[in-house]
Design a protein around this motif. Sequence first.
Motif, PDB file in Angstrom:
ATOM      1  N   VAL A 237       0.871  -1.171   0.000  1.00  0.00           N
ATOM      2  CA  VAL A 237       0.000   0.000   0.000  1.00  0.00           C
ATOM      3  C   VAL A 237       0.909   1.222   0.000  1.00  0.00           C
ATOM      4  CG1 VAL A 237      -1.726   1.322   1.280  1.00  0.00           C
ATOM      5  CG2 VAL A 237      -1.865  -1.172   1.231  1.00  0.00           C
ATOM      6  N   VAL A 238       0.650   2.157  -0.889  1.00  0.00           N
ATOM      7  CA  VAL A 238       1.403   3.405  -0.919  1.00  0.00           C
ATOM      8  C   VAL A 238       0.451   4.555  -0.626  1.00  0.00           C
ATOM      9  CG1 VAL A 238       2.859   4.960  -2.257  1.00  0.00           C
ATOM     10  CG2 VAL A 238       3.034   2.483  -2.608  1.00  0.00           C
ATOM     11  N   VAL A 239       0.725   5.276   0.445  1.00  0.00           N
ATOM     12  CA  VAL A 239      -0.036   6.478   0.799  1.00  0.00           C
ATOM     13  C   VAL A 239       0.783   7.669   0.312  1.00  0.00           C
ATOM     14  CG1 VAL A 239      -1.035   7.832   2.669  1.00  0.00           C
ATOM     15  CG2 VAL A 239      -1.010   5.323   2.817  1.00  0.00           C
ATOM     16  N   ILE A 268      -3.263   4.924  -2.119  1.00  0.00           N
ATOM     17  CA  ILE A 268      -4.202   5.783  -1.399  1.00  0.00           C
ATOM     18  C   ILE A 268      -3.690   7.209  -1.522  1.00  0.00           C
ATOM     19  CG2 ILE A 268      -5.251   6.342   0.828  1.00  0.00           C
ATOM     20  CD1 ILE A 268      -4.820   3.428   1.668  1.00  0.00           C
ATOM     21  N   THR A 269      -4.493   8.092  -2.088  1.00  0.00           N
ATOM     22  CA  THR A 269      -4.085   9.480  -2.281  1.00  0.00           C
ATOM     23  C   THR A 269      -5.283  10.401  -2.164  1.00  0.00           C
ATOM     24  OG1 THR A 269      -2.968  11.034  -3.774  1.00  0.00           O
ATOM     25  CG2 THR A 269      -4.338   9.335  -4.809  1.00  0.00           C
ATOM     26  N   ASP A 270      -5.004  11.637  -1.805  1.00  0.00           N
ATOM     27  CA  ASP A 270      -6.080  12.630  -1.726  1.00  0.00           C
ATOM     28  C   ASP A 270      -6.141  13.489  -2.988  1.00  0.00           C
ATOM     29  OD1 ASP A 270      -3.684  13.946  -1.360  1.00  0.00           O
ATOM     30  OD2 ASP A 270      -4.403  15.227   0.268  1.00  0.00           O
ATOM     31  N   PHE A 327       4.544   5.539   3.411  1.00  0.00           N
ATOM     32  CA  PHE A 327       3.937   6.855   3.618  1.00  0.00           C
ATOM     33  C   PHE A 327       4.842   7.877   2.924  1.00  0.00           C
ATOM     34  CE2 PHE A 327       1.724   4.531   6.901  1.00  0.00           C
ATOM     35  CZ  PHE A 327       0.454   5.101   6.879  1.00  0.00           C
ATOM     36  N   ALA A 328       4.536   8.150   1.667  1.00  0.00           N
ATOM     37  CA  ALA A 328       5.338   9.070   0.861  1.00  0.00           C
ATOM     38  C   ALA A 328       4.768  10.481   0.997  1.00  0.00           C
ATOM     39  CB  ALA A 328       5.346   8.618  -0.598  1.00  0.00           C
ATOM     40  N   ILE A 329       4.951  11.027   2.180  1.00  0.00           N
ATOM     41  CA  ILE A 329       4.427  12.359   2.501  1.00  0.00           C
ATOM     42  C   ILE A 329       5.433  13.058   3.409  1.00  0.00           C
ATOM     43  CG2 ILE A 329       1.983  11.704   2.298  1.00  0.00           C
ATOM     44  CD1 ILE A 329       1.930  11.424   5.358  1.00  0.00           C
ATOM     45  N   ASP A 330       5.260  14.353   3.594  1.00  0.00           N
ATOM     46  CA  ASP A 330       6.049  15.067   4.590  1.00  0.00           C
ATOM     47  C   ASP A 330       5.571  14.667   5.980  1.00  0.00           C
ATOM     48  OD1 ASP A 330       7.471  16.435   2.634  1.00  0.00           O
ATOM     49  OD2 ASP A 330       6.012  18.077   2.554  1.00  0.00           O
TER      50      ASP A 330
END
Length: 426
Positions: A237-239, A268-270, A327-330
């Motif tokens: 799963v990649v967020v 999963i992305t916004d 979790f590929a986010i800041d």
Amino acid sequence: MRRFRYDQPGFADAFTAFVSERRETPEEVDTIVRDVLAAVRSEGVGALLRYALEFDRIELTEATLLVSADEIAEGAAKCSAEVRDAIAFAAERIRVYHERQRPADQRFTDSAGVELGWRWTPLEAVGIYVPGGRAAYPSTVLMNAVPAKAAGVERIAMVTPPGRLQPAVLAAAQTAGVTEIWRVGGAQAVAALAYGAGPIRPVDKIVGPGNAFVTAAKRRVYGAVGIDALAGPSEIVVVADGANNPEWIAADLLSQAEHDPAAQSILITDDEAFAAKVEAAIEAQLQVLATGADARASWQTHGAVVIAPLDAAPGLVDEIAPEHVEFAIDEPERLSDRVRHAGAIFLGRHAPEAIGDYVAGSNHVLPTSRAARFSSGLSLYDFLKRTSIVKCDARSFAALAPATIALAEAEGLPAHARSAAIRMGQ
């Protein structure tokens, strides 16, 4: 590939149904495995040689089942210097990571004067299954053998399907401390490790991934030996938010899809526009990927894109309970710290799951098929066992005896009660 929108009516039911879809072993596999195990248990090495000819189209003798030390050395020497260096680099990182998991023995005296504690000892013999079908997997050797060696296991027996042994696999076995390698694969290899067969002595535990037949065999031999887990198809799963490079995220999703048509990759992305870019990047990469046929089948049949607020991602991840999640986010910890069910978590835009498969140091043998709800990845603990210690003198025994007698009598076990009462002079 499925598309889900978090704000659409019926999302929860549709998503739950998707997550619950079966991607595991057909029942007919178990029937075949049952017969193979019975044959190896009753016939021994003869069954192994027969199955090598029947299943693998290779004629072996009892003498050629074992890969000789010279064969290992010669094969490992054919491995390129670059790959040998990478194996050594990975092995050292895996060793250091797993040695940090070593638990301490403990002895203490409680308020009743009873001395209690526990001690940890390594297993004597472990069998490692190394697949030999779709690709060569030196990383599988390292992830299973290095922690076993770090735990102090003396005998590490590796089984792998007969055929050409890849130099990288032999180099990894040499580096990791594997003590013997046998040319046998499938359910029959699991049976040989569990029950023994000719020159192959039984082990205490079997670890390592395999196909549906290997998994079904491990399920059946559990109890006669220990097993690590029942491995299912790979999952990721990649967020990710829209600040990511879509090419990177597409590559991450395909890194698991290429394992097997039954593997699963979920984004999963916004950001709906970003999701479309990732889908386009996946299609472009599939055109040139050597493993594109398997990856495409996986993505089309089991892949998904979920458009949802990022704050909803931890709950969705927990429902999936995946093998891997990125979790590929800041500030990824603000979401990852809320995740309860995942085999391994990768934090930030520069932590792709692939580094965990090879060189991060953490183990890549992880729970699949939602097993992260109740189990963990392979670790040093899988190669250790804990023994409880109890020591009483007359005074501390006297403090425990009355309650022991009362509970034994309540359970209708008079011999238990008497073994305490007799020491009290009763």
